[in-house]
Design an enzyme around this catalytic site. Sequence first.
Site, PDB file in Angstrom:
ATOM      1  CE1 TYR A 131      -0.923 -44.454  37.184  1.00  0.00           C
ATOM      2  CE2 TYR A 131      -2.624 -44.302  38.858  1.00  0.00           C
ATOM      3  CZ  TYR A 131      -1.460 -43.835  38.293  1.00  0.00           C
ATOM      4  OH  TYR A 131      -0.813 -42.767  38.847  1.00  0.00           O
ATOM      5  CG  HIS A 163       2.339 -43.021  31.887  1.00  0.00           C
ATOM      6  ND1 HIS A 163       3.027 -42.272  32.822  1.00  0.00           N
ATOM      7  CD2 HIS A 163       3.251 -43.408  30.966  1.00  0.00           C
ATOM      8  CE1 HIS A 163       4.307 -42.208  32.479  1.00  0.00           C
ATOM      9  NE2 HIS A 163       4.472 -42.895  31.355  1.00  0.00           N
ATOM     10  CE  LYS A 165      -2.399 -38.311  33.961  1.00  0.00           C
ATOM     11  NZ  LYS A 165      -1.575 -39.268  33.253  1.00  0.00           N
TER      12      LYS A 165
END
Length: 292
Positions: A229, A237, A268
């Site tokens: 993070y 997020h 991601k």
Amino acid sequence: MDDPPNREEEKEESSPVVGVSLCDSAPLLWRAEDLRAVRSQGLVGALLGSLARTPRQNSRLGRPLLLLPEEERLLTERHAAAAAPPGSKEAGGAELRQQVEQYEEEQQRSYEEQSVLALEDRKSALCRAMTVSHKDPGGGTADEALQGRLEALDQSFTFPRSGMAVQLSTARAGLSYCPEARAFLQADWLMRKQDDPCGGARYQVFIDLRGRGFYLTSAGKFGGDFLVYPGDPLRFHAHFIAVCVSLDESVCLLDVLAIARLGSNVKKTVLLCSPGADGGVAYTSLQWSGMV
């Protein structure tokens, strides 16, 4: 990634000592001040316990806090953690039996008091009902019937234990009354040594990312080692899924495609983190761009 200054070294000297309770091999933090202390150092962990007022839900969890093995090792190296002293089983069993006996005595005393109150309440209701149904001012029969009913109620009345009101003491739930809490942070109780052969590479990656200011949590549900993070997980997020692999390790191409596709689906970037012999870490980012 460039090498920014290590932000954790400034906090290392002033880090308070936290008490770690080992449940089998799981390092747990129970005290609220310990949770605040590790959070101030950028260590997140994972809450496991249920809340006292809302126990039948799992959207919001409470203490204890489960630490990652790397977080436990980091606290140990900073001398910021002490293991909870193992209590004597015989002494703990005797004290527990004494507490159980005291609790049962209190419950019995409360049951007897509530039985008397319930009987008086039933008599009052019976008197009101008999008075309303017999309004004859000169009738002695009604008084005799009422007296007979009251005597019969005295002999036959039983107050069920299922109807007893029980006080739940939740205002100071936790380790306030445990004998271990009074000697929780003794300096002579040392932390355990971790002998995980794969833990060295993970710990090196963990230390490097924490030094860059990132927050890390477990990434088991995403097939990685860490979720990375850019700030506090309560506000951000995760941007990266960190996967620890050694520099000389061969990785199957299908595994690379699978983890890259997974990272793309959850929005991601996958980081292949390879610790080096000089203490540095080489990072390789993977992003899915489609089949060619």
